[in-house]
Design a protein around this motif. Structure first.
Motif, PDB file in Angstrom:
ATOM      1  N   THR A   1      30.494   0.060   1.283  1.00 47.54           N
ATOM      2  CA  THR A   1      30.763   1.421   0.827  1.00 47.54           C
ATOM      3  C   THR A   1      30.211   1.674  -0.572  1.00 47.54           C
ATOM      4  OG1 THR A   1      32.964   0.689   0.098  1.00 47.54           O
ATOM      5  CG2 THR A   1      32.816   1.706   2.255  1.00 47.54           C
ATOM      6  N   TYR A   2      30.294   0.661  -1.447  1.00 47.64           N
ATOM      7  CA  TYR A   2      29.728   0.824  -2.785  1.00 47.64           C
ATOM      8  C   TYR A   2      28.227   1.031  -2.708  1.00 47.64           C
ATOM      9  CZ  TYR A   2      33.600  -0.009  -6.006  1.00 47.64           C
ATOM     10  OH  TYR A   2      34.733   0.126  -6.764  1.00 47.64           O
ATOM     11  N   SER A   3      27.558   0.305  -1.829  1.00 52.44           N
ATOM     12  CA  SER A   3      26.111   0.444  -1.686  1.00 52.44           C
ATOM     13  C   SER A   3      25.751   1.815  -1.127  1.00 52.44           C
ATOM     14  CB  SER A   3      25.567  -0.658  -0.769  1.00 52.44           C
ATOM     15  OG  SER A   3      24.176  -0.505  -0.571  1.00 52.44           O
ATOM     16  N   LEU A   4      26.505   2.276  -0.131  1.00 53.50           N
ATOM     17  CA  LEU A   4      26.228   3.579   0.463  1.00 53.50           C
ATOM     18  C   LEU A   4      26.424   4.709  -0.538  1.00 53.50           C
ATOM     19  CD1 LEU A   4      27.955   3.182   3.964  1.00 53.50           C
ATOM     20  CD2 LEU A   4      25.499   3.369   3.535  1.00 53.50           C
ATOM     21  N   ASP A   5      27.414   4.566  -1.414  1.00 54.41           N
ATOM     22  CA  ASP A   5      27.781   5.647  -2.329  1.00 54.41           C
ATOM     23  C   ASP A   5      27.050   5.597  -3.671  1.00 54.41           C
ATOM     24  OD1 ASP A   5      29.542   6.509  -0.430  1.00 54.41           O
ATOM     25  OD2 ASP A   5      31.281   5.514  -1.308  1.00 54.41           O
ATOM     26  N   ASP A   6      26.434   4.470  -3.987  1.00 53.72           N
ATOM     27  CA  ASP A   6      25.897   4.311  -5.336  1.00 53.72           C
ATOM     28  C   ASP A   6      24.763   5.296  -5.627  1.00 53.72           C
ATOM     29  OD1 ASP A   6      25.621   2.623  -7.877  1.00 53.72           O
ATOM     30  OD2 ASP A   6      23.585   2.667  -7.077  1.00 53.72           O
ATOM     31  N   PHE A   7      24.843   5.887  -6.807  1.00 50.66           N
ATOM     32  CA  PHE A   7      23.782   6.798  -7.248  1.00 50.66           C
ATOM     33  C   PHE A   7      23.168   6.352  -8.563  1.00 50.66           C
ATOM     34  CE2 PHE A   7      22.726  10.298 -10.163  1.00 50.66           C
ATOM     35  CZ  PHE A   7      21.595  10.793  -9.515  1.00 50.66           C
ATOM     36  N   ALA A   8      24.014   6.074  -9.557  1.00 48.81           N
ATOM     37  CA  ALA A   8      23.527   5.840 -10.921  1.00 48.81           C
ATOM     38  C   ALA A   8      22.557   4.664 -10.987  1.00 48.81           C
ATOM     39  CB  ALA A   8      24.711   5.616 -11.866  1.00 48.81           C
ATOM     40  N   VAL A   9      22.958   3.510 -10.426  1.00 47.72           N
ATOM     41  CA  VAL A   9      22.091   2.336 -10.483  1.00 47.72           C
ATOM     42  C   VAL A   9      20.833   2.566  -9.656  1.00 47.72           C
ATOM     43  CG1 VAL A   9      21.905  -0.126  -9.938  1.00 47.72           C
ATOM     44  CG2 VAL A   9      24.040   0.785 -10.875  1.00 47.72           C
ATOM     45  N   THR A  10      20.998   3.127  -8.462  1.00 51.57           N
ATOM     46  CA  THR A  10      19.860   3.363  -7.572  1.00 51.57           C
ATOM     47  C   THR A  10      18.868   4.330  -8.190  1.00 51.57           C
ATOM     48  OG1 THR A  10      21.357   3.044  -5.700  1.00 51.57           O
ATOM     49  CG2 THR A  10      19.212   4.011  -5.225  1.00 51.57           C
ATOM     50  N   PHE A  11      19.366   5.328  -8.908  1.00 54.67           N
ATOM     51  CA  PHE A  11      18.502   6.324  -9.533  1.00 54.67           C
ATOM     52  C   PHE A  11      17.528   5.670 -10.515  1.00 54.67           C
ATOM     53  CE2 PHE A  11      17.597   9.511 -12.830  1.00 54.67           C
ATOM     54  CZ  PHE A  11      17.101  10.532 -12.050  1.00 54.67           C
ATOM     55  N   PHE A  12      17.975   4.614 -11.192  1.00 54.47           N
ATOM     56  CA  PHE A  12      17.122   3.923 -12.163  1.00 54.47           C
ATOM     57  C   PHE A  12      16.081   3.026 -11.489  1.00 54.47           C
ATOM     58  CE2 PHE A  12      20.451   5.072 -15.144  1.00 54.47           C
ATOM     59  CZ  PHE A  12      19.755   5.285 -16.332  1.00 54.47           C
ATOM     60  N   VAL A  13      16.454   2.384 -10.394  1.00 57.98           N
ATOM     61  CA  VAL A  13      15.597   1.333  -9.838  1.00 57.98           C
ATOM     62  C   VAL A  13      14.796   1.760  -8.618  1.00 57.98           C
ATOM     63  CG1 VAL A  13      17.103  -0.476 -10.720  1.00 57.98           C
ATOM     64  CG2 VAL A  13      17.477   0.416  -8.415  1.00 57.98           C
ATOM     65  N   THR A  14      14.969   2.991  -8.151  1.00 62.22           N
ATOM     66  CA  THR A  14      14.172   3.447  -7.019  1.00 62.22           C
ATOM     67  C   THR A  14      12.811   3.921  -7.504  1.00 62.22           C
ATOM     68  OG1 THR A  14      14.222   4.829  -5.032  1.00 62.22           O
ATOM     69  CG2 THR A  14      14.915   5.858  -7.088  1.00 62.22           C
ATOM     70  N   GLY A  15      11.803   3.816  -6.638  1.00 67.08           N
ATOM     71  CA  GLY A  15      10.445   4.186  -7.024  1.00 67.08           C
ATOM     72  C   GLY A  15       9.876   5.265  -6.129  1.00 67.08           C
ATOM     73  N   ASN A  16       8.646   5.638  -6.386  1.00 67.27           N
ATOM     74  CA  ASN A  16       7.973   6.658  -5.585  1.00 67.27           C
ATOM     75  C   ASN A  16       7.804   6.165  -4.144  1.00 67.27           C
ATOM     76  OD1 ASN A  16       7.689   8.362  -7.795  1.00 67.27           O
ATOM     77  ND2 ASN A  16       5.731   7.446  -8.387  1.00 67.27           N
ATOM     78  N   GLY A  17       8.118   7.029  -3.187  1.00 67.47           N
ATOM     79  CA  GLY A  17       7.970   6.691  -1.785  1.00 67.47           C
ATOM     80  C   GLY A  17       9.181   6.025  -1.176  1.00 67.47           C
ATOM     81  N   PHE A  18      10.203   5.734  -1.991  1.00 72.88           N
ATOM     82  CA  PHE A  18      11.430   5.131  -1.459  1.00 72.88           C
ATOM     83  C   PHE A  18      12.624   5.829  -2.096  1.00 72.88           C
ATOM     84  CE2 PHE A  18      14.970   2.195  -1.323  1.00 72.88           C
ATOM     85  CZ  PHE A  18      14.912   1.728  -0.021  1.00 72.88           C
ATOM     86  N   SER A  19      13.613   6.164  -1.268  1.00 74.73           N
ATOM     87  CA  SER A  19      14.791   6.848  -1.770  1.00 74.73           C
ATOM     88  C   SER A  19      15.987   6.501  -0.907  1.00 74.73           C
ATOM     89  CB  SER A  19      14.565   8.370  -1.773  1.00 74.73           C
ATOM     90  OG  SER A  19      15.672   9.044  -2.343  1.00 74.73           O
ATOM     91  N   THR A  20      17.175   6.744  -1.426  1.00 70.49           N
ATOM     92  CA  THR A  20      18.409   6.579  -0.662  1.00 70.49           C
ATOM     93  C   THR A  20      19.110   7.931  -0.574  1.00 70.49           C
ATOM     94  OG1 THR A  20      19.696   6.020  -2.633  1.00 70.49           O
ATOM     95  CG2 THR A  20      18.673   4.196  -1.422  1.00 70.49           C
ATOM     96  N   LEU A  21      20.151   7.997   0.227  1.00 74.16           N
ATOM     97  CA  LEU A  21      20.817   9.271   0.472  1.00 74.16           C
ATOM     98  C   LEU A  21      21.384   9.895  -0.800  1.00 74.16           C
ATOM     99  CD1 LEU A  21      22.729   8.839   3.851  1.00 74.16           C
ATOM    100  CD2 LEU A  21      21.012  10.551   3.275  1.00 74.16           C
ATOM    101  N   SER A  22      22.013   9.077  -1.629  1.00 73.87           N
ATOM    102  CA  SER A  22      22.628   9.625  -2.837  1.00 73.87           C
ATOM    103  C   SER A  22      21.587  10.265  -3.740  1.00 73.87           C
ATOM    104  CB  SER A  22      23.379   8.523  -3.593  1.00 73.87           C
ATOM    105  OG  SER A  22      22.499   7.449  -3.917  1.00 73.87           O
ATOM    106  N   VAL A  23      20.451   9.601  -3.920  1.00 75.56           N
ATOM    107  CA  VAL A  23      19.377  10.142  -4.759  1.00 75.56           C
ATOM    108  C   VAL A  23      18.759  11.371  -4.106  1.00 75.56           C
ATOM    109  CG1 VAL A  23      17.139   9.645  -5.815  1.00 75.56           C
ATOM    110  CG2 VAL A  23      18.902   7.871  -5.737  1.00 75.56           C
ATOM    111  N   GLU A  24      18.607  11.352  -2.784  1.00 81.47           N
ATOM    112  CA  GLU A  24      18.021  12.489  -2.068  1.00 81.47           C
ATOM    113  C   GLU A  24      18.923  13.717  -2.140  1.00 81.47           C
ATOM    114  OE1 GLU A  24      15.237  14.597   0.295  1.00 81.47           O
ATOM    115  OE2 GLU A  24      15.123  12.759  -0.921  1.00 81.47           O
ATOM    116  N   ILE A  25      20.226  13.514  -1.969  1.00 79.74           N
ATOM    117  CA  ILE A  25      21.165  14.643  -2.069  1.00 79.74           C
ATOM    118  C   ILE A  25      21.125  15.246  -3.462  1.00 79.74           C
ATOM    119  CG2 ILE A  25      23.621  15.243  -2.056  1.00 79.74           C
ATOM    120  CD1 ILE A  25      23.998  13.245   0.200  1.00 79.74           C
ATOM    121  N   TYR A  26      21.068  14.392  -4.479  1.00 86.13           N
ATOM    122  CA  TYR A  26      20.985  14.886  -5.862  1.00 86.13           C
ATOM    123  C   TYR A  26      19.710  15.698  -6.066  1.00 86.13           C
ATOM    124  CZ  TYR A  26      20.227  14.732 -10.908  1.00 86.13           C
ATOM    125  OH  TYR A  26      19.957  15.073 -12.215  1.00 86.13           O
ATOM    126  N   SER A  27      18.591  15.205  -5.553  1.00 92.60           N
ATOM    127  CA  SER A  27      17.317  15.900  -5.715  1.00 92.60           C
ATOM    128  C   SER A  27      17.336  17.257  -5.022  1.00 92.60           C
ATOM    129  CB  SER A  27      16.168  15.049  -5.159  1.00 92.60           C
ATOM    130  OG  SER A  27      16.098  13.805  -5.825  1.00 92.60           O
TER     131      SER A  27
END
Length: 267
Positions: A196-222
């Motif tokens: 659940t922490y992995s599914l919900d995480d935004f802050a850490v993922t936002f820093f370490v994700t790159g172009n062409g790859f995204s997760t749901l939390s970052v996509e919803i924010y965008s």
């Protein structure tokens, strides 16, 4: 006492209403045919159909689920090993120091953790994307698993291990046939918490994700930054329902594992 109990119950109801009202508001308007977060015009599933017809979004959902499952599985393995290592440390001061260091990682701000990983991956040359997100999710999930497993280890009587050794059990048999079965509820708890922490995480993922790859939390924010779209409501509703299913599943698994048999001994 009855009056205090009623006041306490009313207080709990108010707290839950405050916590869940925004979620139910979001879910309610995910069925609004008017396309806005006000003036409900009629019931529709259009926004859910839009979610399932969005190929890019489905790929991101798959990325998120794969990251969550892999990070939860690997962090559970590492977390169980770490919890066992901490538990079998003989010196109390060393054990308390290790537990404190583990807890510091849990309470550290996600922004600091995310920025630290970004700097680390940049220095060692790891390209931001799937690998960087997976490694960071494993890193912040391991302390959670340790925290879930340690209490179960502390509940285990040392005489149980001594009895197994006296009966000729090897260290491997003691671990696999005594320790691991006893702490299974804690292992499941750690796995589901990490998931659940992995599914919900935004802050850490936002820093370490790159172009062409995204997760749901970052996509919803965008998407939310681009303006109100009820497809975001529909997507968020689906994620919330999926999380509820995970919680219910963990509840029944934990209930089954803790159910005593007729002799009063764990199955």
């Amino acid at each position: 006492m009855k009056r205090k109990g009623k006041i306490f119950n009313i207080y709990l109801v108010i707290i839950f209403i405050i916590l869940y009202a925004p979620i139910f508001y979001l879910m309610f308007y995910s069925f609004n045919s008017g396309g806005a977060m006000h003036d409900f015009e009629g019931f529709t599933l259009e926004w859910y159909k839009e979610v399932f017809h969005d190929t890019r979004l489905l790929i991101i959902v798959l990325n998120t689920v794969v990251i969550a499952l892999l990070s939860a599985a690997l962090s559970t393995i590492l977390g169980v090993i770490g919890a066992l290592a901490i538990y079998f440390v003989k010196r109390r001061r060393s054990k308390n120091t290790l537990l404190t260091l583990n807890n510091v990682l849990i309470v550290s701000p996600d922004v600091i953790i995310g920025a630290s990983f970004l700097i680390l991956f940049t220095i060692i040359g790891i390209k931001l994307g799937f690998i960087s997100v997976l490694l960071s999710h494993i890193a912040f999930s391991v302390p959670i698993v340790v925290l879930m497993v340690i209490p179960k280890l502390q509940e285990m009587s040392p005489t149980l291990l001594d009895a197994a050794r006296d009966l000729g059990a090897s260290r491997w048999n003691v671990l696999t046939k005594v320790v691991l079965p006893f702490i299974t509820p804690g292992i499941f708890a750690g796995f589901f918490m990490a998931l659940t922490y992995s599914l919900d995480d935004f802050a850490v993922t936002f820093f370490v994700t790159g172009n062409g790859f995204s997760t749901l939390s970052v996509e919803i924010y965008s998407r939310a930054r681009q303006g109100i779209s009820l497809s975001i409501n529909a997507l968020s509703t689906l994620i919330f329902l999926f999380t509820i299913i995970l919680v219910i599943g963990y509840y029944f698994i934990n209930k089954r594992n803790n159910r005593p048999n007729g002799m009063g001994v764990r199955k």
